[in-house]
Design an enzyme around this catalytic site. Structure first.
Site, mmCIF file in Angstrom:
data_model
loop_
_atom_site.group_PDB
_atom_site.id
_atom_site.type_symbol
_atom_site.label_atom_id
_atom_site.label_comp_id
_atom_site.label_asym_id
_atom_site.label_seq_id
_atom_site.Cartn_x
_atom_site.Cartn_y
_atom_site.Cartn_z
ATOM 1 N N PRO A 115 0.816 -1.231 0.000
ATOM 2 C CA PRO A 115 0.000 0.000 0.000
ATOM 3 C C PRO A 115 0.845 1.274 0.000
ATOM 4 O O PRO A 115 1.982 1.267 0.449
ATOM 5 C CB PRO A 115 -0.786 -0.097 1.318
ATOM 6 C CG PRO A 115 -0.517 -1.434 1.880
ATOM 7 C CD PRO A 115 0.696 -1.989 1.248
ATOM 8 N N CYS A 116 0.250 2.354 -0.539
ATOM 9 C CA CYS A 116 0.910 3.664 -0.541
ATOM 10 C C CYS A 116 0.588 4.315 0.801
ATOM 11 O O CYS A 116 -0.555 4.598 1.103
ATOM 12 C CB CYS A 116 0.335 4.500 -1.681
ATOM 13 S SG CYS A 116 1.009 6.155 -1.781
ATOM 14 N N GLN A 117 1.593 4.506 1.643
ATOM 15 C CA GLN A 117 1.388 5.090 2.973
ATOM 16 C C GLN A 117 2.425 6.170 3.227
ATOM 17 O O GLN A 117 3.161 6.536 2.320
ATOM 18 C CB GLN A 117 1.515 3.976 4.034
ATOM 19 C CG GLN A 117 0.415 2.936 3.963
ATOM 20 C CD GLN A 117 0.699 1.733 4.840
ATOM 21 O OE1 GLN A 117 1.668 1.011 4.630
ATOM 22 N NE2 GLN A 117 -0.137 1.523 5.837
#
Ligand SMILES: C[S@@+](CC[C@H](N)C(=O)[O-])C[C@H]1O[C@@H](n2cnc3c(N)ncnc32)[C@H](O)[C@@H]1O
Length: 434
Positions: free
Chosen positions: A105-107
């Site tokens: 995921p993009c975090q």
């Protein structure tokens, strides 16, 4: 890490690899979902050299039922599959492997502080990039030689207040672990695949590989135009030298967190094509160079006779769909401040065009409720949503790969997945290069 004499090391490693008569490239699939990477690796395999997934991990934190993991096991078997939070898996539970793949995921990747006494980087808890980092670091000399990762293209620009910082942290932390990195933003439809899906793909090669050496010894024009893995798998219009931007990254992750791109924080630093070796990165805007056929939404549809009634929109519901897809300007109230503002949006094509590749499918694609972003096609004058099989085809998955859970869940799983054809092409070039 200190990189030993590279040529000698590469020679030894290559010799070991050649002496090792097995033609299997052992892969580990993290954040496996329903196995998009695995399908791509399997299709790229040949009778001489093949990818073998020796371990996979998939755990959905937001639900008790583990639909993606269940589908994964139903398709590929339970053996060597883990359905646990990756943060709870010790690196030594993961078997040795040559290639690590995954769509993480993009975090927020910012780093608060660095422990003085060594490798201890402190990233935010729950940020899954640091789980990949931890596994690679704890594997030490056993760390995989190759990585293939996927993310939303926003990763290159985030956070909005300091563009590029998060990707700079990823690059610099991979550099620390002895990897060179190539990346490319790929819109699958621009290379003849059925969906307009823009994602950033990242390949990394450890210091003791030929690919690392290639990145280190070739010119940036050659890597980006012809010699890199992306250039070979996904050709681009030729870049001139002056189109390529170059800079050196700090190797201090706290420094990057605090200072990266602070002078002009809205400027994009990492462009569609790029690579990094020894902390130096080279990047340029690029455009696909493709003259083959384009696959349209119309060409992947099932025969109407196979489409169940639940997918058709009746006249009463049609109005709602038309409203959602249409242009509008509505007054809204900000719940916290009470401020009243105008929300406007333009119209969407309705129904979806059959003679172009499809728009991106998202996780909310399933379910009967009218929505702006779900696809609607009109066949023989009848409006309908896309079926799970059609969504699978848009990601180049086999028909009925996700059968066994509800249609809404199947749509969700495809919204989370990737276009398998991209992995397949990258994996083919990787096979050629190693
Ligand atoms: C972008 S999706 C990847 C989809 C996959 N490439 C495919 O083809 O289906 C990311 C996946 O990571 C999983 N995930 C999220 N948090 C996780 C965690 N802590 N441990 C393991 N998996 C996790 C999600 O459930 C999701 O399936």
């Amino acid at each position: 890490m200190t990189i030993p004499n590279l040529f000698l090391q590469t020679y030894i490693e290559d010799t070991i690899m050649n002496a090792n008569t097995t033609n299997k490239i052992r892969a580990v699939e993290l954040f496996a979902g329903v196995g998009g990477f695995r399908l791509g690796l399997e299709s790229a395999s040949t009778s001489e050299k093949e990818y073998e997934v020796v371990w996979s991990n998939q755990w959905e934190p937001s639900t008790k039922r583990q639909h993606a993991s269940d589908i994964y096991c139903a398709r590929f078997g339970f053996e060597n599959h883990s359905n646990e939070d990756i943060a709870t898996v010790a690196a030594d539970e993961i078997p040795s492997h040559d290639l690590l793949v995954g769509g993480f995921p993009c975090q927020d990747y910012s780093v608060a502080s660095t422990l003085k006494n060594s490798h201890g980087i402190i990233g935010k808890k729950g940020v899954l990039w640091w789980e990949i980092y931890r596994i690679l670091e704890q594997k030490g000399e056993e760390a995989p030689k190759y990585l293939m990762l996927e993310n939303v293209d926003r990763l290159l620009k985030s956070p909005a207040s300091q563009r590029g910082r998060d990707f700079a942290i990823i690059l610099s932390s991979l550099n620390r672990l002895g990897y060179a990195v190539e990346w490319r933003v790929i819109n699958a439809s621009e290379y003849g695949m059925p969906q307009r899906r823009r994602r950033v793909f990242i390949m990394a090669y450890r210091y003791n590989t030929k690919l690392f050496r290639k990145l280190q010894t070739s010119s940036s024009v050659d890597i980006l135009n012809t010699k890199g893995v992306f250039a070979q798998a996904f050709p681009i219009k030729t870049l001139q030298e002056d189109a390529i931007q170059y800079a050196k990254l700090s190797d201090d992750l706290v420094d990057i967190t605090e200072n990266f791109n602070k002078e002009n924080p809205t400027k994009n630093i990492f462009l569609e094509s790029g690579y990094m070796v020894n902390g130096n990165y080279y990047t340029a805007r690029s455009e696909a160079d493709y003259e083959g056929l384009f696959v349209t939404l119309g060409s992947i549809l099932q025969d109407e006779i196979e489409v169940a009634d639940e997918f058709y929109i009746d006249d009463a519901a049609l109005e709602k769909w038309q409203y959602h897809k249409g242009a509008k300007s509505i007054e809204r109230v900000n719940k916290t401040t009470g401020h009243i503002y105008k929300y406007s949006e333009g119209s969407m094509s309705f129904p979806d065009s059959l003679d172009k590749p499809s728009r991106t499918i998202i996780t909310g694609e399933g379910g009967v409720g009218a929505s702006r972003f779900k696809h609607i096609v009109c066949i023989n004058g009848k409006y309908r949503r896309l079926t799970p099989v059609e969504l699978e085809r848009l990601n180049m998955f086999p028909d009925n790969h996700t059968i066994g859970v509800s249609n809404t869940k199947r749509a969700f799983l495809m919204g989370n997945a990737l276009v398998v054809g991209i992995v397949e092409r990258l994996a083919k070039i990787l096979l050629k290069e190693i």
